[in-house]
Design a protein around this motif. Structure first.
Motif, PDB file in Angstrom:
ATOM      1  N   MET A 230      20.703 -10.874  35.134  1.00 25.43           N
ATOM      2  CA  MET A 230      19.624 -10.005  35.561  1.00 25.43           C
ATOM      3  C   MET A 230      18.299 -10.731  35.325  1.00 25.43           C
ATOM      4  SD  MET A 230      19.096  -6.006  34.754  1.00 25.43           S
ATOM      5  CE  MET A 230      20.586  -5.668  35.666  1.00 25.43           C
ATOM      6  N   GLN A 231      17.480 -10.746  36.332  1.00 24.85           N
ATOM      7  CA  GLN A 231      16.226 -11.491  36.256  1.00 24.85           C
ATOM      8  C   GLN A 231      15.143 -10.694  35.526  1.00 24.85           C
ATOM      9  OE1 GLN A 231      16.160 -11.423  40.448  1.00 24.85           O
ATOM     10  NE2 GLN A 231      14.275 -10.233  40.577  1.00 24.85           N
ATOM     11  N   ILE A 232      14.286 -11.414  34.834  1.00 25.07           N
ATOM     12  CA  ILE A 232      13.180 -10.793  34.105  1.00 25.07           C
ATOM     13  C   ILE A 232      12.017 -10.527  35.053  1.00 25.07           C
ATOM     14  CG2 ILE A 232      11.436 -11.179  32.325  1.00 25.07           C
ATOM     15  CD1 ILE A 232      13.586 -12.675  30.733  1.00 25.07           C
ATOM     16  N   HIS A 233      11.680 -11.512  35.852  1.00 28.91           N
ATOM     17  CA  HIS A 233      10.501 -11.425  36.724  1.00 28.91           C
ATOM     18  C   HIS A 233      10.830 -10.836  38.087  1.00 28.91           C
ATOM     19  CE1 HIS A 233       7.778 -13.592  34.073  1.00 28.91           C
ATOM     20  NE2 HIS A 233       8.812 -14.368  33.764  1.00 28.91           N
ATOM     21  N   ASN A 234       9.798 -10.261  38.709  1.00 28.97           N
ATOM     22  CA  ASN A 234       9.905  -9.786  40.081  1.00 28.97           C
ATOM     23  C   ASN A 234       9.949 -10.995  41.009  1.00 28.97           C
ATOM     24  OD1 ASN A 234       9.521  -7.227  38.996  1.00 28.97           O
ATOM     25  ND2 ASN A 234       7.344  -7.188  39.473  1.00 28.97           N
ATOM     26  N   THR A 235      10.616 -10.817  42.138  1.00 27.71           N
ATOM     27  CA  THR A 235      10.617 -11.844  43.178  1.00 27.71           C
ATOM     28  C   THR A 235      10.044 -11.205  44.441  1.00 27.71           C
ATOM     29  OG1 THR A 235      12.807 -11.284  44.054  1.00 27.71           O
ATOM     30  CG2 THR A 235      12.726 -12.873  42.204  1.00 27.71           C
ATOM     31  N   ALA A 236      10.000 -11.947  45.511  1.00 27.96           N
ATOM     32  CA  ALA A 236       9.523 -11.399  46.782  1.00 27.96           C
ATOM     33  C   ALA A 236      10.471 -10.328  47.309  1.00 27.96           C
ATOM     34  CB  ALA A 236       9.375 -12.523  47.813  1.00 27.96           C
ATOM     35  N   ASP A 237      11.724 -10.333  46.836  1.00 27.83           N
ATOM     36  CA  ASP A 237      12.733  -9.415  47.368  1.00 27.83           C
ATOM     37  C   ASP A 237      13.118  -8.270  46.444  1.00 27.83           C
ATOM     38  OD1 ASP A 237      13.039 -10.858  49.798  1.00 27.83           O
ATOM     39  OD2 ASP A 237      14.213 -12.343  48.697  1.00 27.83           O
ATOM     40  N   LYS A 238      12.933  -8.417  45.125  1.00 30.02           N
ATOM     41  CA  LYS A 238      13.355  -7.345  44.228  1.00 30.02           C
ATOM     42  C   LYS A 238      12.556  -7.349  42.935  1.00 30.02           C
ATOM     43  CE  LYS A 238      17.456  -7.607  42.294  1.00 30.02           C
ATOM     44  NZ  LYS A 238      18.885  -7.768  42.046  1.00 30.02           N
ATOM     45  N   PHE A 239      12.669  -6.240  42.253  1.00 36.45           N
ATOM     46  CA  PHE A 239      11.995  -6.089  40.967  1.00 36.45           C
ATOM     47  C   PHE A 239      12.876  -6.662  39.863  1.00 36.45           C
ATOM     48  CE2 PHE A 239       9.948  -2.794  43.476  1.00 36.45           C
ATOM     49  CZ  PHE A 239       8.617  -2.933  43.105  1.00 36.45           C
ATOM     50  N   GLY A 240      12.236  -7.210  38.846  1.00 31.81           N
ATOM     51  CA  GLY A 240      12.943  -7.705  37.674  1.00 31.81           C
ATOM     52  C   GLY A 240      13.201  -6.576  36.691  1.00 31.81           C
ATOM     53  N   ILE A 241      13.938  -6.891  35.658  1.00 35.74           N
ATOM     54  CA  ILE A 241      14.361  -5.887  34.680  1.00 35.74           C
ATOM     55  C   ILE A 241      13.179  -5.258  33.938  1.00 35.74           C
ATOM     56  CG2 ILE A 241      14.812  -7.552  32.816  1.00 35.74           C
ATOM     57  CD1 ILE A 241      16.829  -4.354  33.630  1.00 35.74           C
ATOM     58  N   VAL A 242      12.114  -6.024  33.697  1.00 36.69           N
ATOM     59  CA  VAL A 242      10.952  -5.459  32.996  1.00 36.69           C
ATOM     60  C   VAL A 242      10.332  -4.351  33.837  1.00 36.69           C
ATOM     61  CG1 VAL A 242       8.650  -5.959  32.071  1.00 36.69           C
ATOM     62  CG2 VAL A 242      10.515  -7.585  31.692  1.00 36.69           C
ATOM     63  N   SER A 243      10.077  -4.628  35.110  1.00 35.61           N
ATOM     64  CA  SER A 243       9.489  -3.617  36.000  1.00 35.61           C
ATOM     65  C   SER A 243      10.405  -2.411  36.158  1.00 35.61           C
ATOM     66  CB  SER A 243       9.198  -4.217  37.378  1.00 35.61           C
ATOM     67  OG  SER A 243       8.166  -5.163  37.293  1.00 35.61           O
ATOM     68  N   LYS A 244      11.682  -2.668  36.346  1.00 37.49           N
ATOM     69  CA  LYS A 244      12.637  -1.567  36.522  1.00 37.49           C
ATOM     70  C   LYS A 244      12.694  -0.683  35.277  1.00 37.49           C
ATOM     71  CE  LYS A 244      15.819  -3.948  39.662  1.00 37.49           C
ATOM     72  NZ  LYS A 244      17.213  -4.382  39.841  1.00 37.49           N
ATOM     73  N   THR A 245      12.790  -1.308  34.128  1.00 34.57           N
ATOM     74  CA  THR A 245      12.896  -0.552  32.878  1.00 34.57           C
ATOM     75  C   THR A 245      11.650   0.286  32.641  1.00 34.57           C
ATOM     76  OG1 THR A 245      14.362  -2.234  31.958  1.00 34.57           O
ATOM     77  CG2 THR A 245      13.282  -0.751  30.388  1.00 34.57           C
ATOM     78  N   LEU A 246      10.484  -0.328  32.806  1.00 36.74           N
ATOM     79  CA  LEU A 246       9.238   0.419  32.619  1.00 36.74           C
ATOM     80  C   LEU A 246       9.123   1.555  33.630  1.00 36.74           C
ATOM     81  CD1 LEU A 246       6.798  -2.529  31.851  1.00 36.74           C
ATOM     82  CD2 LEU A 246       7.484  -0.709  30.265  1.00 36.74           C
ATOM     83  N   HIS A 247       9.504   1.300  34.869  1.00 37.62           N
ATOM     84  CA  HIS A 247       9.448   2.327  35.918  1.00 37.62           C
ATOM     85  C   HIS A 247      10.264   3.551  35.522  1.00 37.62           C
ATOM     86  CE1 HIS A 247      11.039   4.238  39.625  1.00 37.62           C
ATOM     87  NE2 HIS A 247       9.837   4.012  40.117  1.00 37.62           N
TER      88      HIS A 247
END
Length: 180
Positions: free
Chosen positions: A1-18
């Motif tokens: 699972m990626q930490i950072h956001n990419t052009a195509d999807k959100f990373g785990i930090v953004s998802k978790t905070l969301h």
């Protein structure tokens, strides 16, 4: 699972905070609406309002972190095909952020004006945001309640947009924010 956001999807930090912020906002809304209807002499009312305030302050702190992360890490590209839909989505997102600040700040101001500074789950007390002024409490109540209704409307628009993307446009807008 990626930490950072990419052009195509959100990373785990953004998802978790969301999702944590979403759950906490829903919890604060439910507890606040339940507590306000209790009789003033009911001791549960004050305990529930303390919980409501603590959750609200947690939301404020997490939204600061969330917005900071968003500014640092960026967001994936918009998947819709219409510039008008992109402007609408961005407007809803910007307004959500604005009201995720206005809501807890107005509650904090209301509590401070009433002389009851919020605590963080009883661990520590936040300083007064405004001077004690019982005459201003009702103004902050109106701001807080109006903000809650606007935030609820934006929340519904946000969820509706995600569902439209998922079921009608059949793109990955919703999938890229879900926890895998």
């Amino acid at each position: 699972m990626q930490i950072h956001n990419t052009a195509d999807k959100f990373g785990i930090v953004s998802k978790t905070l969301h999702w944590i912020v979403a759950i906490l906002i829903i919890a604060a809304w439910i507890v606040g609406n339940y507590a306000v209807d209790l009789p003033d002499k009911d001791p549960a009312k004050f305990k529930l309002f303390d919980l409501h305030k603590s959750v609200g302050m947690a939301v404020l702190m997490l939204v600061i972190i969330r917005l900071s992360w968003r500014l640092y890490d960026g967001v994936p590209k918009f998947l819709g095909k219409s510039r008008l839909l992109e402007v609408a989505a961005n407007t809803v997102h910007y307004l959500l952020y604005a009201f995720m600040f206005i809501q807890p700040l107005s509650g904090w101001a209301m509590s401070s004006a009433a002389g009851y500074n919020p605590t963080f789950f009883g661990l520590f007390t936040f300083p007064s945001l405004v001077a004690k002024n019982p005459g201003m409490v009702e103004t902050y109540v109106v701001i807080h309640n109006t903000s809650a209704n606007i935030l609820l409307l934006l929340f519904v628009m946000h969820i509706s947009g995600a569902l439209v993307h998922h079921f009608i446009f059949k793109d990955n807008t919703l999938k890229r924010m879900t926890i895998e």
